[in-house]
Design a protein around this motif. Structure first.
Motif, short mmCIF file in Angstrom:
data_model
loop_
_atom_site.label_atom_id
_atom_site.label_comp_id
_atom_site.label_asym_id
_atom_site.label_seq_id
_atom_site.Cartn_x
_atom_site.Cartn_y
_atom_site.Cartn_z
N GLY A 97 -15.72 4.46 -4.01
CA GLY A 97 -14.47 3.80 -3.73
C GLY A 97 -14.49 2.30 -3.85
N ASN B 14 -11.78 1.99 2.38
CA ASN B 14 -11.35 3.22 1.72
C ASN B 14 -10.42 4.09 2.55
OD1 ASN B 14 -12.83 2.85 -0.70
ND2 ASN B 14 -14.72 3.47 0.35
N LEU C 15 -7.83 6.11 0.78
CA LEU C 15 -8.16 6.12 -0.65
C LEU C 15 -9.01 7.35 -0.91
CD1 LEU C 15 -7.91 4.46 -3.30
CD2 LEU C 15 -10.08 3.40 -2.70
N THR D 3 -4.99 0.08 -6.89
CA THR D 3 -6.17 0.60 -7.56
C THR D 3 -5.76 1.68 -8.55
OG1 THR D 3 -6.55 2.32 -5.89
CG2 THR D 3 -7.64 0.19 -5.56
N THR E 28 -7.27 4.97 -10.40
CA THR E 28 -8.35 5.91 -10.13
C THR E 28 -8.17 7.18 -10.96
OG1 THR E 28 -7.33 7.23 -8.37
CG2 THR E 28 -8.24 5.08 -7.73
N PHE F 31 -3.20 3.97 -6.16
CA PHE F 31 -3.09 3.79 -4.72
C PHE F 31 -2.68 2.35 -4.43
CE2 PHE F 31 -5.61 7.51 -5.16
CZ PHE F 31 -5.41 8.27 -4.02
N SER G 207 -2.16 -0.76 -1.34
CA SER G 207 -2.40 -1.28 0.00
C SER G 207 -1.50 -2.49 0.22
CB SER G 207 -3.86 -1.70 0.17
OG SER G 207 -4.05 -2.33 1.43
N TRP H 286 -4.65 2.62 2.53
CA TRP H 286 -4.15 2.91 1.19
C TRP H 286 -3.24 4.13 1.21
CZ3 TRP H 286 -5.33 -0.29 -2.86
CH2 TRP H 286 -6.39 -1.20 -2.64
#
Length: 307
Positions: free
Chosen positions: A67, A82, A85, A105, A107, A112, A114, A121
């Motif tokens: 992460g 995390n 997440l 982010t 992924t 995600f 924040s 997240w």
């Protein structure tokens, strides 16, 4: 060296995220020497590094398998951030330049978001048809607008990730590996693709065109725009580093001095014209003449693998 990040306030400070277990390295002297900056990183395969534009001592590192990590002391120490997440591999990062406590982010499980500087997240994937997000780019003039590069083209949000829409229009949908937004005209963006070279939009993703004059036909893992001269664009593949000075209308190979042309990432000094860095299979190289020649800057680097 998989990824590079340059301090926007002090461009002589750089960070290199490395692959295969060597973590993050830092240079305080424009790449002349590097020191390890990985204390607290449990996962040391680093896929992305991002710097808070308003508080450059705050950094985020996206890793393979563990992460996201955060440092609030310029890389001296890292802690995992995390909560919420659920994806363990972070491929891309984007920070709101106006409100840096908001960040995103990319992924294997989508995007995600924040709003509390990574403390928690939430997934923001409504309308995102592909969850494999390999690249993110945020509009510096309108930060609620972001683009996501996926295995199936480009998606766009204008409301901070609440909803996404596919914006690539073409016969074939490319796998998008890199994204870059023109800081002067944010309707202009470039995408590095796996199959079709580099594509460009001048209307915020509404339409795209291929930029193939002088372009090698290989996956493009890195695309960066010179913040001082936005018509100057660099792009990197598995076996070439290329440059355009006319907004991608034509390209030339700029590899003089590179002992390895397997390009992982690029970073351009936002203050000093012509100064750029590239990570390759032989580590970090630096140019002070706009890519005409490159020299190795690896003292202290123990990892030299690019992509």
């Amino acid at each position: 060296v998989y990824t590079l990040a340059i301090d926007p306030e002090t461009p002589s400070t750089l960070y290199a995220g490395t692959w295969y277990g060597d973590g993050v390295f830092k240079s305080d002297n424009a790449g002349t020497t590097w020191t390890a900056a990985s204390r607290g990183l449990i996962a040391t395969d680093v896929r992305a590094v991002a710097i808070d534009p308003l508080a450059p001592g705050t950094l985020y590192a996206g890793t393979q398998g563990s992460g996201l990590y955060k440092s609030i002391n310029a890389g001296e120490e890292w802690t995992a951030v995390n909560s919420g997440l659920t994806a363990t591999t972070v491929l891309a990062l984007a920070i709101d330049p106006v409100t840096p406590s908001t960040l995103y982010t990319g992924t294997y499980a989508g995007v995600f978001k924040s709003t509390d500087a990574g403390a928690s997240w939430n997934p923001v994937n409504s309308g995102l048809a592909d969850s494999y997000v390999q690249a993110l780019a945020i509009d510096p003039k309108a930060p609620s607008t972001l683009y996501a590069g996926t295995e199936n083209g480009v998606f766009k949000t204008t409301n901070g990730g609440e909803t996404w829409n596919a914006v690539y229009i073409g016969v074939y949908t490319p796998s998008v590996l890199a994204l870059a937004i023109d800081p002067a005209n944010t309707n202009t963006l470039y995408a590095g693709t796996r199959e079709y070279g580099i594509i460009k939009s001048t209307n915020g993703g509404g339409n795209w065109s291929g930029l193939n004059t002088g372009l090698p036909g290989h996956p493009f893992w890195a695309v960066v725009i010179d913040p001082i001269a936005p018509d100057t664009v660099y792009a990197g593949t598995y076996d070439a580093l290329i440059k355009s000075t006319n907004g991608g209308a034509s390209w030339s190979v700029v590899t003089t001095g590179l002992t390895n042309t397997q390009v992982g990432d690029l970073a351009i000094d936002p203050v000093t014209p012509g100064t750029a860095y590239v990570s390759t299979g032989d580590g970090v190289f630096k140019s002070t003449n706009g890519g005409a020649t490159w020299s190795p800057f690896n003292a202290g680097l123990t990892a030299t693998f690019a992509n």
